[in-house]
Every structure is written in C-alpha cells, then in structure tokens.
Scaffold this motif. Structure first.
Motif, PDB file in Angstrom:
ATOM      1  N   ASN A  41       0.836  -1.201   0.000  1.00 43.10           N
ATOM      2  CA  ASN A  41       0.000   0.000   0.000  1.00 43.10           C
ATOM      3  C   ASN A  41       0.876   1.258   0.000  1.00 43.10           C
ATOM      4  N   ASN A  42       1.948   1.230   0.820  1.00 41.04           N
ATOM      5  CA  ASN A  42       2.851   2.377   0.861  1.00 41.04           C
ATOM      6  C   ASN A  42       3.572   2.551  -0.466  1.00 41.04           C
ATOM      7  N   SER A  67       2.467   1.688  -3.480  1.00 38.32           N
ATOM      8  CA  SER A  67       1.540   2.202  -4.492  1.00 38.32           C
ATOM      9  C   SER A  67       1.210   3.669  -4.233  1.00 38.32           C
ATOM     10  N   THR A  68       1.128   4.050  -2.965  1.00 37.39           N
ATOM     11  CA  THR A  68       0.886   5.455  -2.633  1.00 37.39           C
ATOM     12  C   THR A  68       2.077   6.306  -3.056  1.00 37.39           C
ATOM     13  N   SER A  69       3.269   5.814  -2.772  1.00 30.08           N
ATOM     14  CA  SER A  69       4.478   6.524  -3.148  1.00 30.08           C
ATOM     15  C   SER A  69       4.595   6.645  -4.663  1.00 30.08           C
ATOM     16  N   VAL A  77       2.152   9.312  -5.868  1.00 29.69           N
ATOM     17  CA  VAL A  77       2.662  10.656  -5.580  1.00 29.69           C
ATOM     18  C   VAL A  77       3.753  11.025  -6.584  1.00 29.69           C
TER      19      VAL A  77
END
Length: 71
Positions: free
Chosen positions: A4-5, A7-9, A12
């Motif tokens: 999840n981190n 894919s979020t990164s 961004v």
C-alpha cells in the motif's frame, strides 16, 4: 515497505512528474519583455484608471456628505 505504501508513493511520484511536465511546457518570456508589455498596457489604459484620473464626483459613492443649507 508494504504494498500500500509503495503504491501510494508511486502515485505521488506520478503526480509530481505530471506537474513538472506541465510546468516545463509553459511558454515563458524574458522579464524585460514582460516589463515592456506591462508598461505599454499601463500607458494605453491610463485614461481609464480612476486612481490616476480621479472619479467624477457624481459617480463617487465615498464623497463627503453635503451639509444642509437650511440648518
């Protein structure tokens, strides 16, 4: 780092790259040219500027109130 981190990164980073590409594609002019254009615009419109020409007293909502002559 979790999935999840990551894919979020990645999202961004994609957003940042998109913004940078947008900013890089903006047409730019020299400051001297912008200053000349601004000066010409101001000179052409100086006769319409109420700060330079003043406001006609009939159109001025902030004029001092007139005193009554009867009192």
């Amino acid at each position: 780092m979790s999935n999840n981190n990551a894919s979020t990164s990645l999202a961004v980073a994609h957003k940042a790259v998109k913004q940078l590409r947008l900013e890089a594609s903006v047409r730019r002019i020299h400051v001297s040219q912008a200053a000349t254009d601004l000066k010409n615009f101001c000179l052409q419109n100086a006769n319409k500027d109420p700060l330079l020409m003043g406001v006609p007293s009939g159109d001025n909502p902030f004029r001092p109130p007139k005193s009554c002559g009867l009192l």
